[in-house]
Design a protein around this motif. Structure first.
Motif, short mmCIF file in Angstrom:
data_model
loop_
_atom_site.label_atom_id
_atom_site.label_comp_id
_atom_site.label_asym_id
_atom_site.label_seq_id
_atom_site.Cartn_x
_atom_site.Cartn_y
_atom_site.Cartn_z
N GLU A 414 0.85 -1.21 0.00
CA GLU A 414 0.00 0.00 0.00
C GLU A 414 0.88 1.25 0.00
N ILE A 415 1.97 1.19 0.80
CA ILE A 415 2.87 2.35 0.89
C ILE A 415 3.57 2.57 -0.46
N ILE A 416 3.97 1.45 -1.08
CA ILE A 416 4.65 1.58 -2.38
C ILE A 416 3.68 2.15 -3.43
N ARG A 417 2.46 1.63 -3.45
CA ARG A 417 1.46 2.12 -4.41
C ARG A 417 1.23 3.62 -4.21
N PHE A 418 1.10 4.00 -2.96
CA PHE A 418 0.83 5.40 -2.60
C PHE A 418 1.98 6.30 -3.07
N THR A 419 3.22 5.81 -2.84
CA THR A 419 4.39 6.64 -3.19
C THR A 419 4.52 6.74 -4.71
N LEU A 420 4.26 5.61 -5.43
CA LEU A 420 4.33 5.66 -6.89
C LEU A 420 3.26 6.59 -7.45
N ALA A 421 2.09 6.59 -6.80
CA ALA A 421 1.02 7.49 -7.26
C ALA A 421 1.47 8.93 -7.08
N LYS A 422 2.15 9.19 -5.96
CA LYS A 422 2.59 10.54 -5.66
C LYS A 422 3.67 11.01 -6.64
N THR A 423 4.57 10.06 -7.08
CA THR A 423 5.64 10.44 -8.00
C THR A 423 5.22 10.21 -9.46
N LYS A 424 3.93 10.00 -9.62
CA LYS A 424 3.33 9.75 -10.96
C LYS A 424 4.04 8.61 -11.68
N GLY A 425 4.39 7.56 -10.98
CA GLY A 425 4.97 6.35 -11.57
C GLY A 425 6.49 6.39 -11.68
N ASN A 426 7.13 7.48 -11.29
CA ASN A 426 8.58 7.58 -11.39
C ASN A 426 9.24 6.75 -10.28
N LYS A 427 9.78 5.56 -10.70
CA LYS A 427 10.29 4.61 -9.71
C LYS A 427 11.54 5.14 -8.99
N SER A 428 12.43 5.80 -9.69
CA SER A 428 13.65 6.30 -9.04
C SER A 428 13.29 7.27 -7.93
N LYS A 429 12.37 8.19 -8.25
CA LYS A 429 11.93 9.18 -7.24
C LYS A 429 11.29 8.48 -6.05
N ALA A 430 10.43 7.47 -6.38
CA ALA A 430 9.71 6.75 -5.32
C ALA A 430 10.70 6.03 -4.42
N ALA A 431 11.72 5.39 -5.03
CA ALA A 431 12.72 4.66 -4.24
C ALA A 431 13.45 5.62 -3.31
N ARG A 432 13.77 6.82 -3.84
CA ARG A 432 14.46 7.81 -3.02
C ARG A 432 13.61 8.22 -1.82
N LEU A 433 12.31 8.46 -2.13
CA LEU A 433 11.41 8.88 -1.04
C LEU A 433 11.27 7.79 0.02
N LEU A 434 11.33 6.52 -0.45
CA LEU A 434 11.13 5.42 0.51
C LEU A 434 12.44 5.02 1.21
N GLY A 435 13.54 5.59 0.72
CA GLY A 435 14.84 5.30 1.35
C GLY A 435 15.35 3.90 1.03
N ILE A 436 14.99 3.41 -0.19
CA ILE A 436 15.51 2.09 -0.60
C ILE A 436 16.11 2.23 -2.00
N GLY A 437 16.84 1.22 -2.44
CA GLY A 437 17.44 1.27 -3.77
C GLY A 437 16.39 0.99 -4.83
N LEU A 438 16.72 1.42 -6.09
CA LEU A 438 15.77 1.26 -7.17
C LEU A 438 15.45 -0.21 -7.41
N ARG A 439 16.55 -1.03 -7.32
CA ARG A 439 16.35 -2.46 -7.60
C ARG A 439 15.44 -3.13 -6.55
N THR A 440 15.66 -2.74 -5.33
CA THR A 440 14.81 -3.29 -4.26
C THR A 440 13.35 -2.95 -4.54
#
Ligand SMILES: Nc1ncnc2c1ncn2[C@@H]1O[C@H](COP(=O)(O)OP(=O)(O)OP(=O)(O)O)[C@@H](O)[C@H]1O
Ligand SMILES: [Mg+2]
Length: 452
Positions: A414-440
């Motif tokens: 749910e948190i990942i979905r929410f963050t991706l929605a916030k970054t409009k699908g931009n995974k790199s940005k979402a990973a940064r916001l979540l404090g994890i690597g892009l691959r993770t």
């Protein structure tokens, strides 16, 4: 307590002189007067408890003196003393409101006992007056708290209608204060010293309700072992408050209509016609127009009840009243339960203002009571308010909303979905916001897809 006695007697009367010096010896404060007009003056200016009156001084009817004295000081007690009065003088004086009557010479000890008894009666009278004042205060408009326009409109109608004896229909959502309005009408009307009787029409089935309202005769139905006086009879000369009137069955409505039209009825199972003088106030949180349309409520009864209509507005339409109501409830509960809460902090107040209060003033009162019971310090903080308030606050876009039954894995998704929605699908940005690597993140997204 210092007892103040006023004597009204002839000058230089040895019997009276003896009495006065005896009372002084008993540490009572004695104010002497030798003419009725002087006595009235003293009565106005001194805290007199008892008047000892020489019956020989009376020139006109005893009742005239008694009335005048009681008008100046309603709680004062009068004792007449007389050298040559008859028994019928004594009876008349006591009928007119004197406390007692004695022949002179009177035994000193007897006089003290009578004074003591009169003082006791007087303190009961004062207590009763205090109580009446309190009850009146309790239901005066002063107790309907709120300064908003909608509540001012309600109190204006109450003050114009209270003395007019018209039936009033009070409508409004649950907990808005309908019963409070009914009591304010009664206690500010000329019927205030007479009973205010409430009947909850929704709390009984049809048969029981009729016997509640009209009473029943012994043997009227199985179980009617004794005669019962109904609430209409109890309310005679006072006010009857028919609460939840929308729940009354059609057949009881017909009987009620007759009482309203003819001011008379019979007890269930009885023939005797009972006449009553009552004012009827009714309340409901139901939509009576709709009930009339559905043929569940009689139109003619509605017109009889609804001579004046008071609609008590829901709390969400008078939110400006919330701070005042809260401070009244805090001081009431402090007094009632001995709490020492001084106030409410800003955040907590903001939460109260944000909420829509479907249960209206009662719900607010309960929330304050609960928070006061939990708060350890001297202020109500947001965390002590009931949880429904915390959950119903407007959602801030920086907060996740995760249902309690979600597992840890579901919550993470749910948190990942929410963050991706916030970054409009931009995974790199979402990973940064979540404090994890892009691959993770990518792995977790794939995991989520296989998972769902
Ligand atoms: N304006 C007000 N000021 C102070 N207290 C109020 C006010 N209005 C309501 N209350 C309090 O809120 C509570 C509910 O009031 P009341 O019982 O009169 O509501 P009601 O409309 O009759 O509710 P219901 O429809 O549930 O019977 C009571 O404890 C009453 O003291
Ligand atoms: Mg009510």
């Amino acid at each position: 307590m210092q007892i103040n006695i006023l004597t009204v007697s002839e000058k230089e009367n040895s019997e009276w002189e003896k009495i006065i010096s005896y009372l002084k010896r008993k540490k009572m404060r004695v104010h002497t007067s030798f003419a009725v007009n002087d006595a009235y003056k003293i009565l106005k200016n001194e805290p007199i408890n008892i008047v000892l009156f020489d019956y020989q001084l009376l020139k006109i009817k005893t009742s005239t003196y008694i009335r005048k004295i009681k008008t100046i000081k309603p709680d004062v007690e009068l004792i007449f003393l007389s050298e040559n009065a008859t028994l019928s003088n004594a009876i008349d004086a006591m009928k007119d409101g004197a406390y007692d009557f004695y022949e002179l010479p009177v035994k000193a000890r007897l006089l003290i006992t009578v004074i003591d008894k009169a003082i006791e009666k007087q303190s009961l009278f004062l207590e009763k007056m205090e109580l009446e004042k309190k009850v009146k205060g309790m239901f005066s408009f002063g107790n309907i708290h709120g300064r908003s326009k909608p509540i001012q409109h309600v109190t204006n109608i109450i003050s114009s209608v209270a003395s007019k004896d018209a039936n009033v229909l009070i409508t409004g959502e649950t907990g808005t204060g309908k019963e409070m309005v009914a009591k304010a009408i009664h206690f500010n009307s000329p019927r205030a010293p007479k009973p205010f009787i409430k009947v909850n029409c929704g709390a009984f089935n049809e048969g029981v309700l009729e016997s509640e309202i009209f009473g029943h005769e012994k043997g009227a139905f199985t179980g009617a072992i004794i005669k019962r006086v109904g609430r209409f009879e109890l309310a005679d000369e006072g006010t009857i408050f028919l609460d939840e009137i929308g729940d009354m069955s059609l057949s009881t409505q017909i009987k009620l209509l007759r009482v309203l039209q003819e001011k008379e009825f019979e007890r269930v199972g009885g023939n005797e016609t009972i006449k009553v003088d009552i004012r009827v106030l009714a309340a409901t949180n139901q939509d009576l127009d709709k009930l009339i349309e559905e043929k569940m409520f009689r139109k003619d009864l509605y017109y009889r009840l609804n001579i004046v209509h008071i609609e008590v507005p829901p709390l969400r339409e008078r939110k400006d009243d919330i701070p005042l109501l809260v401070s009244c409830f805090i001081s009431n509960f402090n007094e009632e339960k001995g709490y020492g809460i001084k106030g409410i902090n800003k955040n907590a107040m903001q939460m109260l203002l944000n909420y829509t209060w479907p249960g209206n003033v009662r719900e607010l009162e309960n929330a304050i009571e609960a928070a006061m019971a939990l708060a350890p310090g001297d202020a109500i903080e947001a965390k002590y308010l009931p949880s429904f308030l915390l959950l119903s606050q407007p959602q801030h876009s920086d907060f996740y909303q995760i249902p309690q039954h979600f597992t840890l894995q579901e919550s993470e998704q749910e948190i990942i979905r929410f963050t991706l929605a916030k970054t409009k699908g931009n995974k790199s940005k979402a990973a940064r916001l979540l404090g994890i690597g892009l691959r993770t993140l990518q792995r977790k997204v794939i995991g989520a897809q296989t998972y769902s």
